[in-house]
Design a protein around this motif. Structure first.
Motif, PDB file in Angstrom:
ATOM      1  N   THR A  10      38.003  61.418  78.641  1.00 58.67           N
ATOM      2  CA  THR A  10      37.657  62.818  78.854  1.00 58.67           C
ATOM      3  C   THR A  10      36.256  63.049  78.289  1.00 58.67           C
ATOM      4  N   GLU A  11      35.737  64.230  78.490  1.00 58.97           N
ATOM      5  CA  GLU A  11      34.396  64.551  77.969  1.00 58.97           C
ATOM      6  C   GLU A  11      34.354  64.438  76.442  1.00 58.97           C
ATOM      7  N   SER A  12      35.376  64.944  75.760  1.00 63.51           N
ATOM      8  CA  SER A  12      35.433  64.857  74.296  1.00 63.51           C
ATOM      9  C   SER A  12      35.555  63.412  73.829  1.00 63.51           C
ATOM     10  N   GLU A  13      36.364  62.624  74.534  1.00 62.08           N
ATOM     11  CA  GLU A  13      36.517  61.215  74.184  1.00 62.08           C
ATOM     12  C   GLU A  13      35.214  60.458  74.410  1.00 62.08           C
ATOM     13  N   LEU A  14      34.501  60.818  75.453  1.00 63.76           N
ATOM     14  CA  LEU A  14      33.222  60.179  75.740  1.00 63.76           C
ATOM     15  C   LEU A  14      32.207  60.478  74.635  1.00 63.76           C
ATOM     16  N   ILE A  16      32.899  60.869  71.511  1.00 62.65           N
ATOM     17  CA  ILE A  16      33.274  59.989  70.403  1.00 62.65           C
ATOM     18  C   ILE A  16      32.853  58.556  70.692  1.00 62.65           C
ATOM     19  N   LEU A  17      33.061  58.104  71.920  1.00 65.94           N
ATOM     20  CA  LEU A  17      32.641  56.751  72.277  1.00 65.94           C
ATOM     21  C   LEU A  17      31.136  56.576  72.096  1.00 65.94           C
ATOM     22  N   HIS A  18      30.361  57.595  72.436  1.00 65.06           N
ATOM     23  CA  HIS A  18      28.904  57.509  72.239  1.00 65.06           C
ATOM     24  C   HIS A  18      28.564  57.306  70.765  1.00 65.06           C
ATOM     25  N   VAL A  19      29.269  57.991  69.890  1.00 65.68           N
ATOM     26  CA  VAL A  19      29.046  57.811  68.450  1.00 65.68           C
ATOM     27  C   VAL A  19      29.356  56.375  68.053  1.00 65.68           C
ATOM     28  N   LEU A  20      30.479  55.855  68.519  1.00 63.96           N
ATOM     29  CA  LEU A  20      30.878  54.491  68.158  1.00 63.96           C
ATOM     30  C   LEU A  20      29.959  53.447  68.775  1.00 63.96           C
ATOM     31  N   TRP A  21      29.486  53.670  69.997  1.00 66.94           N
ATOM     32  CA  TRP A  21      28.551  52.727  70.618  1.00 66.94           C
ATOM     33  C   TRP A  21      27.215  52.733  69.883  1.00 66.94           C
ATOM     34  N   GLN A  22      26.790  53.906  69.456  1.00 63.07           N
ATOM     35  CA  GLN A  22      25.489  54.035  68.802  1.00 63.07           C
ATOM     36  C   GLN A  22      25.528  53.547  67.356  1.00 63.07           C
ATOM     37  N   MET A  53      42.923  58.325  71.732  1.00 60.35           N
ATOM     38  CA  MET A  53      42.078  57.273  72.291  1.00 60.35           C
ATOM     39  C   MET A  53      42.635  55.891  71.947  1.00 60.35           C
ATOM     40  N   LEU A  54      43.218  55.759  70.765  1.00 61.01           N
ATOM     41  CA  LEU A  54      43.859  54.501  70.365  1.00 61.01           C
ATOM     42  C   LEU A  54      45.038  54.215  71.294  1.00 61.01           C
ATOM     43  N   ASP A  55      45.842  55.233  71.565  1.00 62.21           N
ATOM     44  CA  ASP A  55      46.988  55.080  72.467  1.00 62.21           C
ATOM     45  C   ASP A  55      46.548  54.707  73.882  1.00 62.21           C
ATOM     46  N   LYS A  56      45.403  55.215  74.310  1.00 67.50           N
ATOM     47  CA  LYS A  56      44.888  54.949  75.652  1.00 67.50           C
ATOM     48  C   LYS A  56      44.142  53.610  75.737  1.00 67.50           C
ATOM     49  N   GLY A  57      43.895  52.984  74.580  1.00 66.23           N
ATOM     50  CA  GLY A  57      43.178  51.714  74.577  1.00 66.23           C
ATOM     51  C   GLY A  57      41.674  51.850  74.610  1.00 66.23           C
ATOM     52  N   LEU A  58      41.162  53.054  74.327  1.00 67.24           N
ATOM     53  CA  LEU A  58      39.719  53.270  74.333  1.00 67.24           C
ATOM     54  C   LEU A  58      39.065  52.849  73.014  1.00 67.24           C
ATOM     55  N   HIS A  68      40.848  54.495  57.558  1.00 70.82           N
ATOM     56  CA  HIS A  68      40.871  53.813  58.840  1.00 70.82           C
ATOM     57  C   HIS A  68      39.490  53.830  59.476  1.00 70.82           C
ATOM     58  N   VAL A  69      39.112  52.699  60.037  1.00 72.11           N
ATOM     59  CA  VAL A  69      37.824  52.569  60.720  1.00 72.11           C
ATOM     60  C   VAL A  69      38.114  52.308  62.191  1.00 72.11           C
ATOM     61  N   TYR A  70      37.469  53.101  63.037  1.00 66.07           N
ATOM     62  CA  TYR A  70      37.652  52.982  64.474  1.00 66.07           C
ATOM     63  C   TYR A  70      36.419  52.335  65.100  1.00 66.07           C
ATOM     64  N   ARG A  71      36.666  51.568  66.166  1.00 64.52           N
ATOM     65  CA  ARG A  71      35.555  50.996  66.927  1.00 64.52           C
ATOM     66  C   ARG A  71      35.904  51.080  68.406  1.00 64.52           C
ATOM     67  N   ALA A  72      34.878  51.114  69.227  1.00 65.26           N
ATOM     68  CA  ALA A  72      35.089  51.212  70.671  1.00 65.26           C
ATOM     69  C   ALA A  72      35.783  49.952  71.175  1.00 65.26           C
ATOM     70  N   ALA A  73      36.772  50.129  72.023  1.00 68.87           N
ATOM     71  CA  ALA A  73      37.474  49.003  72.637  1.00 68.87           C
ATOM     72  C   ALA A  73      36.985  48.771  74.062  1.00 68.87           C
ATOM     73  N   VAL A  74      36.122  49.647  74.521  1.00 66.53           N
ATOM     74  CA  VAL A  74      35.560  49.538  75.874  1.00 66.53           C
ATOM     75  C   VAL A  74      34.050  49.440  75.760  1.00 66.53           C
ATOM     76  N   ARG A  75      33.469  48.669  76.680  1.00 72.02           N
ATOM     77  CA  ARG A  75      32.016  48.498  76.671  1.00 72.02           C
ATOM     78  C   ARG A  75      31.342  49.696  77.317  1.00 72.02           C
ATOM     79  N   GLN A  76      30.184  50.054  76.793  1.00 73.32           N
ATOM     80  CA  GLN A  76      29.464  51.217  77.282  1.00 73.32           C
ATOM     81  C   GLN A  76      29.117  51.075  78.766  1.00 73.32           C
ATOM     82  N   GLU A  77      28.603  49.922  79.165  1.00 72.02           N
ATOM     83  CA  GLU A  77      28.180  49.729  80.550  1.00 72.02           C
ATOM     84  C   GLU A  77      29.360  49.837  81.523  1.00 72.02           C
ATOM     85  N   GLU A  78      30.486  49.245  81.156  1.00 70.74           N
ATOM     86  CA  GLU A  78      31.668  49.318  82.022  1.00 70.74           C
ATOM     87  C   GLU A  78      32.173  50.749  82.145  1.00 70.74           C
TER      88      GLU A  78
END
Length: 132
Positions: A10-14, A16-22, A53-58, A68-78
């Motif tokens: 989702t937009e909110s999840e994205l 968060i992913l940007h923070v983790l990718w950066q 996001m953990l439940d969704k595999g993101l 707890h430390v979270y990291r992206a499970a999906v690649r930014q480009e994909e």
């Protein structure tokens, strides 16, 4: 067993992913503080989003320490490719040409950007020629 397609964030999840990718693996507090610089968001909201996001595999979570430390499970480009495909289909009927024409027609494009676009088109043509 076939691999399921990656979840579409989702937009909110994205956000968060940007923070983790950066910034790489991060605590909930770090992600929340970073997001709070742009908009008001509660710590528990960020925590809940990361849990979903953990439940969704993101994202993946390191449970080794108290924090707890979270990291992206999906690649930014994909992920960008997946979202672009969804956007292209929904907005432009799958036509990359319509999307590019709209993007270039609605804003001023610098000479440097045009040169980069020409270079990319040349590379694509070369790849297509060598594949034939």
């Amino acid at each position: 067993m076939s691999k399921s397609p990656p979840a579409k964030p989702t937009e909110s999840e994205l956000e968060i992913l940007h923070v983790l990718w950066q910034h790489g693996p991060s605590t909930v507090r770090f992600v929340n503080d970073y997001l709070s610089e742009k908009r008001e968001i509660g710590y528990t909201t960020t925590l809940k989003l990361l849990q979903l996001m953990l439940d969704k595999g993101l994202v993946l979570r390191d449970d080794d320490s108290k924090t707890h430390v979270y990291r992206a499970a999906v690649r930014q480009e994909e992920t960008q490719g997946l979202l672009l495909d969804r956007f292209l289909d929904a907005t432009f009927g799958g036509s990359a040409l319509k999307m590019v024409m709209q993007a270039l027609g609605n804003r001023s494009t610098s000479q440097e950007e045009l040169n980069q676009i020409r270079h990319l088109l040349d590379e694509i043509e070369n790849q297509n020629d060598s594949a034939q």
